[in-house]
Design a protein around this motif. Structure first.
Motif, PDB file in Angstrom:
ATOM      1  N   LYS A  22      -7.793  17.618  13.904  1.00  0.00           N
ATOM      2  CA  LYS A  22      -8.179  18.669  14.848  1.00  0.00           C
ATOM      3  C   LYS A  22      -8.816  19.853  14.131  1.00  0.00           C
ATOM      4  O   LYS A  22      -9.755  20.464  14.637  1.00  0.00           O
ATOM      5  N   PHE A  23      -8.288  20.220  12.972  1.00  0.00           N
ATOM      6  CA  PHE A  23      -8.966  21.202  12.126  1.00  0.00           C
ATOM      7  C   PHE A  23      -8.488  21.000  10.689  1.00  0.00           C
ATOM      8  O   PHE A  23      -7.445  20.412  10.423  1.00  0.00           O
ATOM      9  N   GLY A  24      -9.310  21.508   9.743  1.00  0.00           N
ATOM     10  CA  GLY A  24      -8.984  21.354   8.336  1.00  0.00           C
ATOM     11  C   GLY A  24      -9.372  19.991   7.805  1.00  0.00           C
ATOM     12  O   GLY A  24     -10.100  19.224   8.452  1.00  0.00           O
ATOM     13  N   HIS A  25      -8.909  19.681   6.600  1.00  0.00           N
ATOM     14  CA  HIS A  25      -9.142  18.388   5.969  1.00  0.00           C
ATOM     15  C   HIS A  25      -7.840  17.903   5.342  1.00  0.00           C
ATOM     16  O   HIS A  25      -7.045  18.701   4.842  1.00  0.00           O
ATOM     17  N   ARG A  26      -7.649  16.611   5.391  1.00  0.00           N
ATOM     18  CA  ARG A  26      -6.475  16.035   4.762  1.00  0.00           C
ATOM     19  C   ARG A  26      -6.902  15.192   3.566  1.00  0.00           C
ATOM     20  O   ARG A  26      -7.788  14.351   3.681  1.00  0.00           O
ATOM     21  N   TYR A  27      -6.256  15.420   2.428  1.00  0.00           N
ATOM     22  CA  TYR A  27      -6.487  14.597   1.249  1.00  0.00           C
ATOM     23  C   TYR A  27      -5.315  13.642   1.085  1.00  0.00           C
ATOM     24  O   TYR A  27      -4.150  14.054   1.139  1.00  0.00           O
TER      25      TYR A  27
ATOM     26  N   THR B 232       0.848  -1.200   0.000  1.00  0.00           N
ATOM     27  CA  THR B 232       0.000   0.000   0.000  1.00  0.00           C
ATOM     28  C   THR B 232       0.880   1.245   0.000  1.00  0.00           C
ATOM     29  O   THR B 232       1.854   1.326   0.751  1.00  0.00           O
ATOM     30  N   LEU B 233       0.497   2.206  -0.848  1.00  0.00           N
ATOM     31  CA  LEU B 233       1.179   3.499  -0.922  1.00  0.00           C
ATOM     32  C   LEU B 233       0.223   4.593  -0.466  1.00  0.00           C
ATOM     33  O   LEU B 233      -0.909   4.667  -0.938  1.00  0.00           O
ATOM     34  N   HIS B 234       0.651   5.435   0.492  1.00  0.00           N
ATOM     35  CA  HIS B 234      -0.090   6.633   0.897  1.00  0.00           C
ATOM     36  C   HIS B 234       0.746   7.839   0.496  1.00  0.00           C
ATOM     37  O   HIS B 234       1.953   7.855   0.748  1.00  0.00           O
ATOM     38  N   VAL B 235       0.110   8.869  -0.040  1.00  0.00           N
ATOM     39  CA  VAL B 235       0.797  10.144  -0.223  1.00  0.00           C
ATOM     40  C   VAL B 235      -0.131  11.241   0.275  1.00  0.00           C
ATOM     41  O   VAL B 235      -1.257  11.384  -0.227  1.00  0.00           O
ATOM     42  N   CYS B 236       0.317  11.992   1.273  1.00  0.00           N
ATOM     43  CA  CYS B 236      -0.438  13.142   1.754  1.00  0.00           C
ATOM     44  C   CYS B 236      -0.340  14.249   0.704  1.00  0.00           C
ATOM     45  O   CYS B 236       0.748  14.581   0.237  1.00  0.00           O
ATOM     46  N   LEU B 237      -1.504  14.831   0.340  1.00  0.00           N
ATOM     47  CA  LEU B 237      -1.523  15.811  -0.751  1.00  0.00           C
ATOM     48  C   LEU B 237      -1.441  17.263  -0.289  1.00  0.00           C
ATOM     49  O   LEU B 237      -1.441  18.165  -1.124  1.00  0.00           O
ATOM     50  N   GLY B 238      -1.382  17.490   1.019  1.00  0.00           N
ATOM     51  CA  GLY B 238      -1.307  18.888   1.471  1.00  0.00           C
ATOM     52  C   GLY B 238      -1.080  18.991   2.953  1.00  0.00           C
ATOM     53  O   GLY B 238      -1.107  17.988   3.682  1.00  0.00           O
ATOM     54  N   ASN B 239      -0.851  20.219   3.431  1.00  0.00           N
ATOM     55  CA  ASN B 239      -0.545  20.446   4.845  1.00  0.00           C
ATOM     56  C   ASN B 239      -1.569  21.328   5.544  1.00  0.00           C
ATOM     57  O   ASN B 239      -1.293  21.883   6.612  1.00  0.00           O
ATOM     58  N   GLN B 240      -2.763  21.489   4.963  1.00  0.00           N
ATOM     59  CA  GLN B 240      -3.781  22.368   5.541  1.00  0.00           C
ATOM     60  C   GLN B 240      -4.651  21.624   6.548  1.00  0.00           C
ATOM     61  O   GLN B 240      -5.864  21.531   6.418  1.00  0.00           O
ATOM     62  N   PHE B 241      -4.008  21.058   7.578  1.00  0.00           N
ATOM     63  CA  PHE B 241      -4.745  20.315   8.605  1.00  0.00           C
ATOM     64  C   PHE B 241      -3.841  20.181   9.820  1.00  0.00           C
ATOM     65  O   PHE B 241      -2.621  20.428   9.761  1.00  0.00           O
TER      66      PHE B 241
END
Length: 339
Positions: free
Chosen positions: A230-235, A170-179
């Motif tokens: 805690k806040f925001g959304h993670r893609y 399985t590969l995960h890649v976080c697409l942003g830091n707005q969270f």
């Protein structure tokens, strides 16, 4: 089901208007960070060393490396959001990427098949051969890619919420830091026979904070979940990779699996039982030999007596009380043999 999926994808291909072209054809310079690209310029044996050089292992068996360009990550998020808005505006349903997630988009459905195929063949297959040969990493032949959105309501509440993937890798890649928050929690590894078995505290419950553009790659049999946002959304961009050859071999392998913590725990327990049983047999054979020798040496001794109640030990284990014919060299009625 296959016909429904084909019709679903045909409708998207004919009606959905893309906002970016970059996600639909894998251009390495657009997709990847320079360090990732540099690692794959090596050839032969140097490629193995080069791949390992960009890897960190913050959790045993879980590897991280810088992979996707952050500009590309933003484009992929916007493309997925645009598709979801199009589906709402046209009253079109979005098929769930897997049975455990409703808030996600399968990237094959929106036309990224060629991109994902090339990603597997040219990059992830090579990484998996180096890191995961024990779970079919050398023979990956299918994949499933999707983007998931995590919010406050998408998190584990109990340790029992940890799960495994239907994948070899399985590969995960976080697409942003707005969270904030949303750490990934990793447990032990399980084969299909022990997916719901108990935990082994000494090997489980590691946390890892996702970072934008950074990839996490692991065996699909590792239990994992995510803590609350805690806040925001993670893609997250995720891919499951499978090996039909490995699965066929596993179907006929009834022994202990080297990659499964529960199998290894049972194997150790079985070995300990075998060693204990072996010692008991050795001890009983030794006792039989000793009793015979002592009996013969005491036949003409005036101080010999018969029917003594003897407590027998071997290697620290209480074996049994035996009735032997011994003379006065017994010490307090206890016979110690072996170690």
């Amino acid at each position: 089901m296959r016909q429904v999926l084909e019709k679903y994808r045909q409708n998207i291909a004919s009606d959905y208007q893309r906002i970016f072209q970059d996600p639909y054809s894998l251009n390495p310079k657009v997709f990847f960070q320079p360090t990732f690209l540099e690692a794959f310029r090596a050839k032969g044996k140097d490629l193995v060393t080069s791949i390992r050089s960009i890897m960190s292992e913050p959790v045993p068996g879980v590897y991280t490396f810088n992979m996707l360009n952050l500009n590309f990550c933003e484009k992929l998020i916007h493309e997925v959001k645009h598709f979801e808005a199009w589906a709402r505006n046209t009253d079109s349903s979005i098929l769930c990427p897997n049975t455990g997630n409703e808030d996600g988009v399968s990237l094959d459905d929106i036309g990224m098949k060629a991109t994902l195929d090339k990603l597997m063949e040219d990059y992830i297959s090579l990484i998996s051969r180096v890191l995961f040969p024990d779970v079919g990493g050398c023979s990956l032949d299918s994949r499933h890619g999707y983007v998931l959105q995590y919010g406050k309501d998408k998190a584990i509440e109990e340790v029992s919420d940890l799960h495994v993937d239907d994948s070899e890798v399985t590969l995960h890649v976080c697409l942003g830091n707005q969270f904030a928050g949303g750490e990934l929690v990793f447990g032990g590894q399980r084969c299909k026979d022990h997916v719901n078995s108990g935990t082994h505290i000494e090997k489980e419950f590691y946390s890892l904070l996702p970072v934008g553009g950074q990839a996490i790659i692991r065996r699909g049999c590792r239990r994992y979940g995510a803590k609350p946002i805690k806040f925001g959304h993670r893609y997250n961009f995720l891919m499951w990779f499978k090996s039909s050859v490995f699965r066929e071999l596993q179907a006929h392998d009834k022994g202990f699996k080297d990659f499964c913590d529960e199998c290894q725990s049972q194997k150790i327990a079985r070995c300990n039982e075998w060693v204990a049983a072996k010692k008991r047999v050795e001890a009983m054979l030794l006792l039989e030999s000793l009793s015979k020798d002592y009996y013969e040496s005491c036949l003409f001794s005036p101080c010999c007596f018969y029917g003594s109640n003897v407590v027998c030990y071997y290697d620290g284990m209480l074996l049994e009380h035996r009735m032997f014919a011994f003379c006065d060299f017994l010490y307090d009625g206890m016979l110690f043999v072996g170690k």
